[in-house]
Design a protein around this motif. Structure first.
Motif, PDB file in Angstrom:
ATOM      1  N   ARG A   1      79.894 -42.163  47.504  1.00 48.11           N
ATOM      2  CA  ARG A   1      79.745 -40.965  48.340  1.00 48.11           C
ATOM      3  C   ARG A   1      78.450 -40.944  49.148  1.00 48.11           C
ATOM      4  O   ARG A   1      78.315 -40.195  50.115  1.00 48.11           O
ATOM      5  CB  ARG A   1      79.818 -39.704  47.470  1.00 48.11           C
ATOM      6  CG  ARG A   1      81.204 -39.440  46.882  1.00 48.11           C
ATOM      7  CD  ARG A   1      81.310 -38.028  46.330  1.00 48.11           C
ATOM      8  NE  ARG A   1      80.854 -37.031  47.298  1.00 48.11           N
ATOM      9  CZ  ARG A   1      81.580 -36.574  48.306  1.00 48.11           C
ATOM     10  NH1 ARG A   1      82.799 -37.020  48.492  1.00 48.11           N
ATOM     11  NH2 ARG A   1      81.085 -35.660  49.123  1.00 48.11           N
ATOM     12  N   SER A   2      77.497 -41.741  48.720  1.00 52.20           N
ATOM     13  CA  SER A   2      76.217 -41.805  49.432  1.00 52.20           C
ATOM     14  C   SER A   2      76.411 -42.163  50.912  1.00 52.20           C
ATOM     15  O   SER A   2      75.570 -41.837  51.747  1.00 52.20           O
ATOM     16  CB  SER A   2      75.289 -42.813  48.765  1.00 52.20           C
ATOM     17  OG  SER A   2      75.942 -44.059  48.658  1.00 52.20           O
ATOM     18  N   ALA A   3      77.539 -42.803  51.232  1.00 49.06           N
ATOM     19  CA  ALA A   3      77.837 -43.145  52.628  1.00 49.06           C
ATOM     20  C   ALA A   3      77.704 -41.920  53.533  1.00 49.06           C
ATOM     21  O   ALA A   3      77.215 -42.023  54.665  1.00 49.06           O
ATOM     22  CB  ALA A   3      79.246 -43.715  52.752  1.00 49.06           C
TER      23      ALA A   3
ATOM     24  N   GLY B   1      77.192 -50.686  47.882  1.00 45.34           N
ATOM     25  CA  GLY B   1      77.446 -51.220  49.218  1.00 45.34           C
ATOM     26  C   GLY B   1      77.934 -50.228  50.255  1.00 45.34           C
ATOM     27  O   GLY B   1      78.325 -50.624  51.355  1.00 45.34           O
ATOM     28  N   ALA B   2      77.889 -48.931  49.936  1.00 41.84           N
ATOM     29  CA  ALA B   2      78.424 -47.941  50.881  1.00 41.84           C
ATOM     30  C   ALA B   2      77.584 -47.830  52.163  1.00 41.84           C
ATOM     31  O   ALA B   2      78.131 -47.766  53.264  1.00 41.84           O
ATOM     32  CB  ALA B   2      78.531 -46.575  50.202  1.00 41.84           C
ATOM     33  N   TRP B   3      76.264 -47.828  52.016  1.00 40.66           N
ATOM     34  CA  TRP B   3      75.423 -47.764  53.216  1.00 40.66           C
ATOM     35  C   TRP B   3      75.639 -49.019  54.064  1.00 40.66           C
ATOM     36  O   TRP B   3      75.673 -48.947  55.288  1.00 40.66           O
ATOM     37  CB  TRP B   3      73.933 -47.628  52.837  1.00 40.66           C
ATOM     38  CG  TRP B   3      73.508 -46.227  52.577  1.00 40.66           C
ATOM     39  CD1 TRP B   3      74.278 -45.212  52.080  1.00 40.66           C
ATOM     40  CD2 TRP B   3      72.203 -45.664  52.797  1.00 40.66           C
ATOM     41  NE1 TRP B   3      73.528 -44.057  51.982  1.00 40.66           N
ATOM     42  CE2 TRP B   3      72.269 -44.309  52.403  1.00 40.66           C
ATOM     43  CE3 TRP B   3      70.993 -46.178  53.278  1.00 40.66           C
ATOM     44  CZ2 TRP B   3      71.158 -43.457  52.489  1.00 40.66           C
ATOM     45  CZ3 TRP B   3      69.891 -45.332  53.362  1.00 40.66           C
ATOM     46  CH2 TRP B   3      69.978 -43.986  52.971  1.00 40.66           C
TER      47      TRP B   3
ATOM     48  N   ILE C   1      70.179 -55.981  49.905  1.00 40.90           N
ATOM     49  CA  ILE C   1      69.529 -56.568  48.735  1.00 40.90           C
ATOM     50  C   ILE C   1      69.548 -55.567  47.589  1.00 40.90           C
ATOM     51  O   ILE C   1      69.435 -54.360  47.820  1.00 40.90           O
ATOM     52  CB  ILE C   1      68.084 -56.986  49.081  1.00 40.90           C
ATOM     53  CG1 ILE C   1      67.316 -57.381  47.829  1.00 40.90           C
ATOM     54  CG2 ILE C   1      67.324 -55.899  49.806  1.00 40.90           C
ATOM     55  CD1 ILE C   1      66.061 -58.105  48.126  1.00 40.90           C
ATOM     56  N   ASP C   2      69.740 -56.058  46.386  1.00 40.81           N
ATOM     57  CA  ASP C   2      69.703 -55.161  45.217  1.00 40.81           C
ATOM     58  C   ASP C   2      69.384 -55.936  43.944  1.00 40.81           C
ATOM     59  O   ASP C   2      69.640 -57.141  43.865  1.00 40.81           O
ATOM     60  CB  ASP C   2      71.043 -54.430  45.032  1.00 40.81           C
ATOM     61  CG  ASP C   2      70.891 -53.108  44.276  1.00 40.81           C
ATOM     62  OD1 ASP C   2      70.990 -52.039  44.910  1.00 40.81           O
ATOM     63  OD2 ASP C   2      70.645 -53.147  43.041  1.00 40.81           O
ATOM     64  N   LEU C   3      68.830 -55.223  42.979  1.00 39.10           N
ATOM     65  CA  LEU C   3      68.624 -55.793  41.636  1.00 39.10           C
ATOM     66  C   LEU C   3      69.966 -56.120  41.001  1.00 39.10           C
ATOM     67  O   LEU C   3      70.080 -57.039  40.198  1.00 39.10           O
ATOM     68  CB  LEU C   3      67.900 -54.778  40.737  1.00 39.10           C
ATOM     69  CG  LEU C   3      66.453 -54.440  41.063  1.00 39.10           C
ATOM     70  CD1 LEU C   3      65.973 -53.298  40.152  1.00 39.10           C
ATOM     71  CD2 LEU C   3      65.572 -55.666  40.871  1.00 39.10           C
TER      72      LEU C   3
ATOM     73  N   SER D   1      66.410 -47.728  53.138  1.00 39.72           N
ATOM     74  CA  SER D   1      66.204 -47.811  51.690  1.00 39.72           C
ATOM     75  C   SER D   1      66.748 -46.582  51.001  1.00 39.72           C
ATOM     76  O   SER D   1      66.273 -45.464  51.224  1.00 39.72           O
ATOM     77  CB  SER D   1      64.733 -47.971  51.329  1.00 39.72           C
ATOM     78  OG  SER D   1      64.605 -47.868  49.905  1.00 39.72           O
ATOM     79  N   ASP D   2      67.764 -46.810  50.178  1.00 38.79           N
ATOM     80  CA  ASP D   2      68.317 -45.753  49.324  1.00 38.79           C
ATOM     81  C   ASP D   2      67.988 -46.116  47.878  1.00 38.79           C
ATOM     82  O   ASP D   2      68.660 -45.686  46.944  1.00 38.79           O
ATOM     83  CB  ASP D   2      69.832 -45.669  49.554  1.00 38.79           C
ATOM     84  CG  ASP D   2      70.467 -44.440  48.927  1.00 38.79           C
ATOM     85  OD1 ASP D   2      69.785 -43.416  48.761  1.00 38.79           O
ATOM     86  OD2 ASP D   2      71.678 -44.517  48.577  1.00 38.79           O
ATOM     87  N   MET D   3      66.936 -46.935  47.700  1.00 34.39           N
ATOM     88  CA  MET D   3      66.590 -47.408  46.357  1.00 34.39           C
ATOM     89  C   MET D   3      66.227 -46.251  45.447  1.00 34.39           C
ATOM     90  O   MET D   3      65.713 -45.229  45.888  1.00 34.39           O
ATOM     91  CB  MET D   3      65.393 -48.376  46.419  1.00 34.39           C
ATOM     92  CG  MET D   3      65.761 -49.741  46.950  1.00 34.39           C
ATOM     93  SD  MET D   3      64.462 -50.944  46.680  1.00 34.39           S
ATOM     94  CE  MET D   3      63.203 -50.376  47.821  1.00 34.39           C
TER      95      MET D   3
HETATM   96  N1  SAM Z   1      72.904 -46.965  49.194  1.00 32.95           N
HETATM   97  C1  SAM Z   1      73.739 -47.493  48.112  1.00 32.95           C
HETATM   98  C2  SAM Z   1      75.171 -47.307  48.523  1.00 32.95           C
HETATM   99  O1  SAM Z   1      75.430 -46.501  49.423  1.00 32.95           O
HETATM  100  O2  SAM Z   1      76.056 -47.976  47.959  1.00 32.95           O
HETATM  101  C3  SAM Z   1      73.422 -46.813  46.786  1.00 32.95           C
HETATM  102  C4  SAM Z   1      72.050 -47.200  46.264  1.00 32.95           C
HETATM  103  S1  SAM Z   1      71.696 -46.674  44.621  1.00 32.95           S
HETATM  104  C5  SAM Z   1      71.431 -44.949  44.813  1.00 32.95           C
HETATM  105  C6  SAM Z   1      70.072 -47.299  44.329  1.00 32.95           C
HETATM  106  C7  SAM Z   1      69.972 -48.797  44.131  1.00 32.95           C
HETATM  107  O3  SAM Z   1      68.595 -49.218  44.219  1.00 32.95           O
HETATM  108  C8  SAM Z   1      70.455 -49.286  42.768  1.00 32.95           C
HETATM  109  O4  SAM Z   1      71.597 -50.091  42.936  1.00 32.95           O
HETATM  110  C9  SAM Z   1      69.266 -50.084  42.221  1.00 32.95           C
HETATM  111  O5  SAM Z   1      69.651 -51.257  41.531  1.00 32.95           O
HETATM  112  C10 SAM Z   1      68.492 -50.412  43.489  1.00 32.95           C
HETATM  113  N2  SAM Z   1      67.084 -50.792  43.260  1.00 32.95           N
HETATM  114  C11 SAM Z   1      66.162 -50.134  42.519  1.00 32.95           C
HETATM  115  N3  SAM Z   1      65.001 -50.803  42.501  1.00 32.95           N
HETATM  116  C12 SAM Z   1      65.162 -51.915  43.268  1.00 32.95           C
HETATM  117  C13 SAM Z   1      64.312 -53.015  43.624  1.00 32.95           C
HETATM  118  N4  SAM Z   1      63.046 -53.101  43.168  1.00 32.95           N
HETATM  119  N5  SAM Z   1      64.813 -53.994  44.418  1.00 32.95           N
HETATM  120  C14 SAM Z   1      66.097 -53.911  44.865  1.00 32.95           C
HETATM  121  N6  SAM Z   1      66.942 -52.901  44.555  1.00 32.95           N
HETATM  122  C15 SAM Z   1      66.489 -51.911  43.767  1.00 32.95           C
END
Ligand code: SAM
Length: 190
Positions: free
Chosen positions: A5-7, A34-36, A61-63, A103-105
């Motif tokens: 839903r963050s999209a 992956g929504a964004w 990129i993501d953890l 960044s939505d991190m």
């Molecule tokens: N924007 C995404 C979407 O629409 O699908 C949702 C993102 S989610 C709210 C936050 C993400 O930030 C998590 O998947 C988390 O693993 C990632 N994250 C947190 N710290 C990070 C880092 N140091 N490096 C890369 N990704 C990180």
């Protein structure tokens, strides 16, 4: 169909400010699930679906592991704060430059509000560091943060590098949530 839903938050912000344009190169930090990135792929035309428009690039990129998506390059299981990540990002971008950094991190919540706030601000500050290295003049940066005592420090940093910095609370963001976004536009070098 969006993966999350963050999209709708990004759609709402981009409908208003038009930061994602056909042909743009975009870095999506914290991209899983992956929504964004789905929104970015559509808006920058990175699949080349609209042949009359320039074709953009999306690098996420993501953890966590990110399920592959047509039109996006994903760096899964990678930390944005790791210096080794940068070279990989650069190698995936045309001319090693980005027009937009998203960044939505979010760090794993500890439940301690102050600590979570501080961790997320630190993540945002590393995104600003990345912007200084890869963003094209005129580029923009959108980052999520949780409000708190250190937000002004992030805002000050952004204001030194961008002509216009504003705080956004999207309607699609839950009212109870402390989450806000900084949208910084028109990057210029210090
Ligand atoms: N924007 C995404 C979407 O629409 O699908 C949702 C993102 S989610 C709210 C936050 C993400 O930030 C998590 O998947 C988390 O693993 C990632 N994250 C947190 N710290 C990070 C880092 N140091 N490096 C890369 N990704 C990180």
């Amino acid at each position: 169909n969006y993966r999350c839903r963050s999209a709708f938050k990004l759609l709402e912000i981009d409908d208003k400010f038009n930061i994602l344009r056909p042909g743009h190169s975009v870095i999506d930090c914290g991209a899983a699930p992956g929504a964004w990135s789905q929104v970015a792929v559509q808006r920058v035309n990175s699949t080349g679906e609209h042949m009359e428009n320039p074709r953009g690039t999306v690098v996420g990129i993501d953890l966590l592991r990110i399920t592959p998506l047509d039109g996006a390059h994903f760096l899964s299981n990678q930390d944005i704060t790791d210096p080794a990540t940068e070279a990989q990002l650069l190698s995936l971008l045309p001319d090693a430059r980005a027009d937009v950094i998203l960044s939505d991190m979010a760090p794993n919540a500890s439940g301690l509000r102050e600590l979570d706030h501080e961790r997320l601000i630190n993540l945002c500050l590393s995104v600003v560091g990345l912007a200084e290295k890869v963003l094209r003049p005129g580029g923009s940066l959108l980052c999520k943060y949780w409000d708190g005592a250190l937000a002004h420090k992030l805002q000050t940093n952004l204001s030194q590098l961008f002509q216009d910095v504003r705080t956004i609370k999207p309607k699609a963001s839950r009212k109870e949530s402390a989450e806000l976004f900084y949208l910084a536009r028109t990057f210029r070098k210090r």
